[in-house]
Design a protein around this motif. Structure first.
Motif, PDB file in Angstrom:
ATOM      1  N   THR A   1       1.687 -10.379  -0.136  1.00 28.89           N
ATOM      2  CA  THR A   1       0.712  -9.335   0.151  1.00 28.89           C
ATOM      3  C   THR A   1      -0.170  -9.724   1.325  1.00 28.89           C
ATOM      4  O   THR A   1      -0.423  -8.910   2.226  1.00 28.89           O
ATOM      5  CB  THR A   1      -0.146  -9.058  -1.095  1.00 28.89           C
ATOM      6  OG1 THR A   1       0.711  -8.707  -2.190  1.00 28.89           O
ATOM      7  CG2 THR A   1      -1.112  -7.925  -0.844  1.00 28.89           C
ATOM      8  N   THR A   2      -0.656 -10.962   1.337  1.00 32.01           N
ATOM      9  CA  THR A   2      -1.501 -11.419   2.444  1.00 32.01           C
ATOM     10  C   THR A   2      -0.722 -11.450   3.750  1.00 32.01           C
ATOM     11  O   THR A   2      -1.223 -11.031   4.804  1.00 32.01           O
ATOM     12  CB  THR A   2      -2.083 -12.816   2.138  1.00 32.01           C
ATOM     13  OG1 THR A   2      -2.952 -12.713   1.014  1.00 32.01           O
ATOM     14  CG2 THR A   2      -2.856 -13.358   3.321  1.00 32.01           C
ATOM     15  N   ILE A   3       0.514 -11.930   3.693  1.00 30.11           N
ATOM     16  CA  ILE A   3       1.342 -11.975   4.907  1.00 30.11           C
ATOM     17  C   ILE A   3       1.569 -10.568   5.453  1.00 30.11           C
ATOM     18  O   ILE A   3       1.449 -10.322   6.660  1.00 30.11           O
ATOM     19  CB  ILE A   3       2.677 -12.687   4.620  1.00 30.11           C
ATOM     20  CG1 ILE A   3       2.428 -14.179   4.340  1.00 30.11           C
ATOM     21  CG2 ILE A   3       3.646 -12.520   5.789  1.00 30.11           C
ATOM     22  CD1 ILE A   3       3.625 -14.913   3.772  1.00 30.11           C
ATOM     23  N   ALA A   4       1.881  -9.614   4.554  1.00 26.53           N
ATOM     24  CA  ALA A   4       2.098  -8.225   4.988  1.00 26.53           C
ATOM     25  C   ALA A   4       0.826  -7.651   5.606  1.00 26.53           C
ATOM     26  O   ALA A   4       0.876  -6.944   6.628  1.00 26.53           O
ATOM     27  CB  ALA A   4       2.550  -7.376   3.806  1.00 26.53           C
ATOM     28  N   ALA A   5      -0.323  -7.940   4.998  1.00 29.60           N
ATOM     29  CA  ALA A   5      -1.601  -7.434   5.517  1.00 29.60           C
ATOM     30  C   ALA A   5      -1.882  -7.995   6.908  1.00 29.60           C
ATOM     31  O   ALA A   5      -2.227  -7.254   7.841  1.00 29.60           O
ATOM     32  CB  ALA A   5      -2.733  -7.790   4.561  1.00 29.60           C
TER      33      ALA A   5
ATOM     34  N   GLY B   1      -0.137   0.858   0.628  1.00 34.15           N
ATOM     35  CA  GLY B   1       1.145   0.181   0.515  1.00 34.15           C
ATOM     36  C   GLY B   1       1.460  -0.123  -0.936  1.00 34.15           C
ATOM     37  O   GLY B   1       0.553  -0.203  -1.773  1.00 34.15           O
ATOM     38  N   PHE B   2       2.750  -0.305  -1.223  1.00 34.63           N
ATOM     39  CA  PHE B   2       3.160  -0.654  -2.585  1.00 34.63           C
ATOM     40  C   PHE B   2       3.700  -2.078  -2.549  1.00 34.63           C
ATOM     41  O   PHE B   2       4.869  -2.315  -2.255  1.00 34.63           O
ATOM     42  CB  PHE B   2       4.213   0.314  -3.123  1.00 34.63           C
ATOM     43  CG  PHE B   2       4.215   0.373  -4.614  1.00 34.63           C
ATOM     44  CD1 PHE B   2       3.583   1.399  -5.289  1.00 34.63           C
ATOM     45  CD2 PHE B   2       4.815  -0.636  -5.362  1.00 34.63           C
ATOM     46  CE1 PHE B   2       3.554   1.428  -6.685  1.00 34.63           C
ATOM     47  CE2 PHE B   2       4.786  -0.617  -6.740  1.00 34.63           C
ATOM     48  CZ  PHE B   2       4.159   0.421  -7.405  1.00 34.63           C
ATOM     49  N   HIS B   3       2.813  -3.030  -2.836  1.00 33.92           N
ATOM     50  CA  HIS B   3       3.173  -4.446  -2.746  1.00 33.92           C
ATOM     51  C   HIS B   3       3.023  -5.165  -4.077  1.00 33.92           C
ATOM     52  O   HIS B   3       2.990  -6.397  -4.112  1.00 33.92           O
ATOM     53  CB  HIS B   3       2.312  -5.137  -1.683  1.00 33.92           C
ATOM     54  CG  HIS B   3       2.486  -4.576  -0.312  1.00 33.92           C
ATOM     55  ND1 HIS B   3       3.578  -4.855   0.476  1.00 33.92           N
ATOM     56  CD2 HIS B   3       1.713  -3.731   0.412  1.00 33.92           C
ATOM     57  CE1 HIS B   3       3.473  -4.205   1.629  1.00 33.92           C
ATOM     58  NE2 HIS B   3       2.353  -3.520   1.612  1.00 33.92           N
TER      59      HIS B   3
END
Length: 376
Positions: A17-21, A116-118
């Protein structure tokens, strides 16, 4: 555009989630958009366009949450309003308390809101030992919908798999299916093999050390492999199950397994040195780690879990093993390690397959999604 990104979880880039953000934030900034970031990351206090809320106090559970390497946000309306006012669009990463508060403010002010759906339901129910309770997971999805996704102009799903799962449990949504993408740094490269790895087969698995990732099955499979004494096992990650996994490897007498969290550059090197990539997770929305290995031309062996999108990355049945079946996984490992020509042919096929997950292409699609939402 002026985009406000709402991050209930942000900090060290040790989770998907942090990487995607951070990928989204950096990309939008590089494209010339102004990005306001709302998060509980105290290291961001005083940084431009960062709106830092308190960390949620979970009492006796604080230690457990810290073990998972994350901090959860406690919403503060004043801070959220300051970040949201004037935004063209607001995007929440996960359906937790901060995302919920942002959704309600956007509804009141008429500001377009996307999310987002994470987070699969099982990522939550796993922590209360109810990962396999179908009714509980259904209720969690309904809760997510009521709290956040019902307010969305558009929902971002990283895979069609999680879109189908969520909409099957709740309601149809206006949505886009866009991969989180693989950074172009992950390519097939040559690196000198460390002396201690010479003459060995390197098997890599990447993921947070948690129950739903099921790394235990790979440890057991290596112990059953006919190549066990020649296998260098690398379990890249960190998380609450690390000590349990180390103990299991010791009991199975796995020779010198490697555990640890690695930087991007270190991971590129390790992936390229690996002979085989194994993905054992029962629960997975996308598994960028697996895609990174594929982008480097690694042959993956993937659990066929019906609750994991990653099984859809298998090009053949030989790239799958029965979920949580260490004997079947050992059979697949032996098959691929014993067939270097077949491995190379499969590697070439995966190099072509990985192009659809190009990071720049995926981030262009995210930008377009936000622009459409901002323009109504």
């Amino acid at each position: 555009m002026l985009v406000a990104v709402i991050c209930d979880v942000l900090g060290e880039e040790n989770n998907g989630t942090t990487i995607a953000a951070m990928n989204l934030i950096r990309t939008l900034q590089a494209k010339g958009h102004r990005v306001r970031v709302v998060s509980p990351d105290q290291s961001r206090v005083g940084l431009a366009d960062n709106y830092v809320v308190p960390v949620r106090n979970l009492g006796v559970f604080n230690g457990y949450v810290a073990k998972n390497g994350v901090s959860l946000a406690k919403p503060q309306r004043k801070i959220l309003e300051a970040a949201i006012d004037g935004a063209d669009v607001v995007h929440a990463m996960v359906p937790f308390a901060l995302g919920h508060a942002a959704a309600r403010i956007c509804q009141e002010k008429g500001i377009p809101f996307t999310a987002g759906f994470h987070c699969q339901a099982e990522n939550f129910s796993n922590h209360i030992f109810l990962m396999n309770a179908t009714l509980v997971n259904w209720m969690i999805y309904r809760f997510f919908y009521r709290r956040v996704y019902q307010y969305c102009t558009c929902v971002h799903y990283p895979t069609q798999f999680i879109c189908d799962v969520f909409e099957g449990a709740t309601h149809p949504t206006n949505h886009c299916v866009i991969s989180n993408g693989v950074n172009r740094a992950f390519t097939r490269q040559s690196f000198p093999r460390p002396k201690e790895w010479e003459g060995k087969f390197v098997i890599l698995s990447t993921g947070r050390y948690s129950r739903e990732k099921s790394q235990w099955v790979l440890i057991d499979a290596v112990a059953k492999s006919r190549y066990r004494d020649r296998i260098q096992l690398v379990l890249a990650g960190k998380g609450p199950q690390e000590q349990a996994l180390r103990r299991r490897a010791a009991r199975r007498k796995i020779p010198m397994p490697q555990f640890g969290f690695y930087t991007r550059q270190e991971m590129i090197r390790i992936i390229n040195l690996a002979d085989l990539y194994v993905h054992t997770a029962q629960i997975e929305i996308e598994a960028i780690a697996c895609l990174e290995a594929i982008a480097c031309g690694k042959v993956p062996v993937i659990a066929d879990s019906p609750r994991s999108a990653t099984r859809n990355f298998a090009l053949t049945q030989e790239n799958l093993f029965r979920c949580n079946d260490s004997t079947d996984l050992a059979r697949r490992i032996d098959q691929w390690l014993g067939d270097p020509q077949g491995r190379e042919a499969c590697s070439q096929a995966y190099l072509g397959y990985a192009r659809q997950f190009d990071f720049a292409h995926c981030m262009d699609a995210m930008e377009q999604m936000l622009e459409r939402a901002a323009n109504g």
